[in-house]
Scaffold this active site. Structure first.
Site, PDB file in Angstrom:
ATOM      1  N   GLU A   1      10.196   5.770  48.092  1.00 23.82           N
ATOM      2  CA  GLU A   1       9.146   6.018  49.482  1.00 23.82           C
ATOM      3  C   GLU A   1       7.986   4.768  49.186  1.00 23.82           C
ATOM      4  OE1 GLU A   1       8.232  10.160  50.130  1.00 23.82           O
ATOM      5  OE2 GLU A   1      10.305  10.538  50.828  1.00 23.82           O
TER       6      GLU A   1
HETATM    7  C1  GCB Z   1       9.744  13.545  49.504  1.00 24.20           C
HETATM    8  C2  GCB Z   1       9.548  13.009  48.303  1.00 24.20           C
HETATM    9  C3  GCB Z   1       9.646  14.307  47.114  1.00 24.20           C
HETATM   10  C4  GCB Z   1       9.102  15.296  47.605  1.00 24.20           C
HETATM   11  C5  GCB Z   1       9.649  15.825  49.040  1.00 24.20           C
HETATM   12  C6  GCB Z   1       8.700  16.995  49.390  1.00 24.20           C
HETATM   13  O1  GCB Z   1       9.826  12.731  50.249  1.00 24.20           O
HETATM   14  O2  GCB Z   1      10.331  11.844  47.755  1.00 24.20           O
HETATM   15  O3  GCB Z   1       9.040  13.615  45.956  1.00 24.20           O
HETATM   16  O4  GCB Z   1       8.884  16.496  46.684  1.00 24.20           O
HETATM   17  O5  GCB Z   1       9.594  14.773  49.770  1.00 24.20           O
HETATM   18  O6  GCB Z   1       9.453  17.986  49.198  1.00 24.20           O
HETATM   19  O7  GCB Z   1       7.907  16.984  50.131  1.00 24.20           O
END
Ligand code: GCB
Length: 505
Positions: free
Chosen positions: A305
């Site tokens: 991301e």
């Molecule tokens: C995401 C991330 C991850 C988070 C997840 C969340 O997009 O890549 O690191 O833990 O969302 O649960 O918010």
């Protein structure tokens, strides 16, 4: 002969640590062989966090010059483990600053007397900047967690002779388990050994109660048993390279890996500069050097991301991806995007498009009925623009185990299940076309920093942090076994377990 090893590092999060003394280094996992011996340094180390205002007292007072206990109180700290989760001192829980680890080691006499023996100190991983002293001598520095680093310390531990005339050559060798398979990507397929492969798996974290990120065999074996129970055939090492023992298990059990480097949190324009770029490329070199011999690794992911809608990010990621491809032309390269298909500036450079989306969780929450349409639009737009295979690299919902509500509301097990069901209907529309994988976020609940978004950590696991199934785990299990049986490799036995489906055993 006793050897005193002292390490200080900035702890910007939990750490994983494993180390070994070996006769020969070379950055590969130090295998034992008739010409090599290993000495594990796992166990109890002396530990101190530097709570001084500037966090630099240890350097000012040169704690590395004398046994640590002589410069102040120490704690017992198991290695490997995350120091954050071990103690009862709240200041350690989210401590950022230098912490000091020390260990005395007795070396076999041959290592110190036989000058043809090379003695190598290898640190499996230390988070995130490490400085190592051996017998008070500054020996090694390394930036970046999760990856191994090492130094030849023969000079520091061997008694040197003045006349060194009678030393003959030594032969040093070791063996590695080998797996042979090919990986290729077409416009719409991910091929392993020339056959279409569908990733049905999970994202994980190296995390559990008490041990935090510390490596732990019982936990690893439990996780692999759960992966098999689930019928999963793949995972992504989100968001950093995992311990080498994990990849060894994947090789043995035929679990396919997308190996990700710690390129996480590249969210702001100022991160896309030349200093970061060069560091990022160096880290990719370390990841590829460490993991290239694992047949389980079928693709590199250079980031999670990043703000890939920025022009500067486009150039930056293009460079990192090109560098990774040059390092390893045999594997596809990707990064995990949460950008919009019209905005993403780096998607042109990847082999496979990996998309994270949290419909009905971070967006339109509660509106499960929108998911199928949103997913169809997401996939169609990306595919139309890029004609590359797509993996749904994250999706999911939080559920606190034991919370129930029908009709489903957020944070209940019913909501998590319903959200997954809707995603699966959407995935099934494209699964035999160009969508080549789905990885649930997340395998198990995991600890995070505090925030109003988190209830004692992230609860998107289909298993609890203690590895007990929530309702969603049974749903996913049904689905994964169904897909596994549809896509079974010819000659593999009927699927009572995933191992029969290994693409590279
Ligand atoms: C995401 C991330 C991850 C988070 C997840 C969340 O997009 O890549 O690191 O833990 O969302 O649960 O918010």
């Amino acid at each position: 002969m006793a050897l005193r090893t002292l390490v200080a590092w900035a702890a910007l999060g939990p750490l994983l640590w494993g180390c070994a003394l070996a006769l020969q280094g070379g950055m590969l996992y130090p295998q034992e062989s008739p010409s090599r011996e290993r000495k594990e340094l796992d166990g109890l180390w002396s530990f101190r966090a530097d709570f001084s205002d500037n966090r630099r007292r240890g350097f000012e007072e040169q704690w590395y010059r004398r046994p640590l206990r002589e410069s102040g109180p120490t704690l017992d700290m198991p290695v490997p483990s995350s120091f954050n989760d071990i103690g009862q001192d709240w200041r350690l829980w989210d401590f950022v600053g230098w912490v000091w680890y020390e260990r005395e080691v007795i070396l076999p006499e041959r290592w110190t007397q036989d000058l043809r023996t090379r003695v190598v100190l290898r640190i499996g991983s230390a988070h995130s900047y490490a400085i190592v002293w051996v017998n008070g001598v500054h020996t090694l520095e390394h930036e970046g967690g999760y990856l191994p680093f090492e130094a030849d310390i023969s000079n520091l531990v061997q008694v040197r002779l003045t006349a060194q005339t009678s030393l003959g050559p030594v032969s040093d060798f070791y063996t590695l388990p080998v797996g042979i398979r090919t990986v290729a990507v077409t416009e719409s397929q991910f091929l392993i050994n020339g056959k279409p492969f569908y990733f049905h798996g999970v994202n994980k974290h190296e995390d559990a109660d008490i041990r935090g990120k510390g490596f732990d065999w019982p936990l690893l074996v439990k996780d692999f048993n759960l992966l098999r129970w689930l019928g999963a055939n793949a995972f992504r090492t989100s968001h950093y390279p995992y311990a080498e023992e994990v990849l060894q298990m994947c090789d043995r059990h035929g679990i396919v890996v997308i190996d990700e480097c710690p390129g996480v949190g590249l969210a702001l324009p100022q991160f896309f500069n030349n200093v970061s770029l060069h560091h990022h490329m160096r880290v990719m070199e370390e990841v590829v050097r460490r993991d290239k011999n694992h047949p389980a690794v079928v693709m590199w992911s250079v980031a999670n991301e990043p703000a890939s809608h920025l022009e500067s990010a486009g150039h930056y990621l293009k460079m990192v991806i090109a560098h990774t491809k040059a390092l390893d032309p045999s594997r596809p390269v990707t990064f995990v995007s949460k950008s919009n298909y019209t905005a993403d500036k780096a998607a042109p450079y990847v082999d496979v498009i990996c998309l994270n989306s949290y419909y009905s969780w971070y967006y339109d929450f509660g509106h499960l009925e929108l998911i199928q349409r949103q997913l169809a639009t997401q996939f169609e737009n990306w595919y139309k623009k890029y004609q590359k295979p797509i993996i749904q690299s994250e999706y999911g919902a939080e559920a606190i185990a034991g919370f129930h509500q029908d009709p489903p509301l957020m944070f209940t097990e019913e909501y998590q299940k319903s959200l997954l069901e809707q995603y699966h209907l959407g995935l099934d529309q494209k699964r035999r076309k160009y969508v080549v994988g789905e990885l649930i976020w997340n395998f198990a609940d995991f600890m995070t920093e505090q925030s109003p978004l988190r209830v004692l950590g992230n609860k998107k696991g289909i298993f609890t942090r203690q590895r007990q199934p929530k309702g969603a785990a049974f749903l996913l299990r049904e689905r994964y076994w169904k897909i596994a049986n549809e896509t079974r490799y010819p000659h593999s036995v009927a699927k009572s377990q995933c191992l029969g489906n290994s693409p590279f055993t």
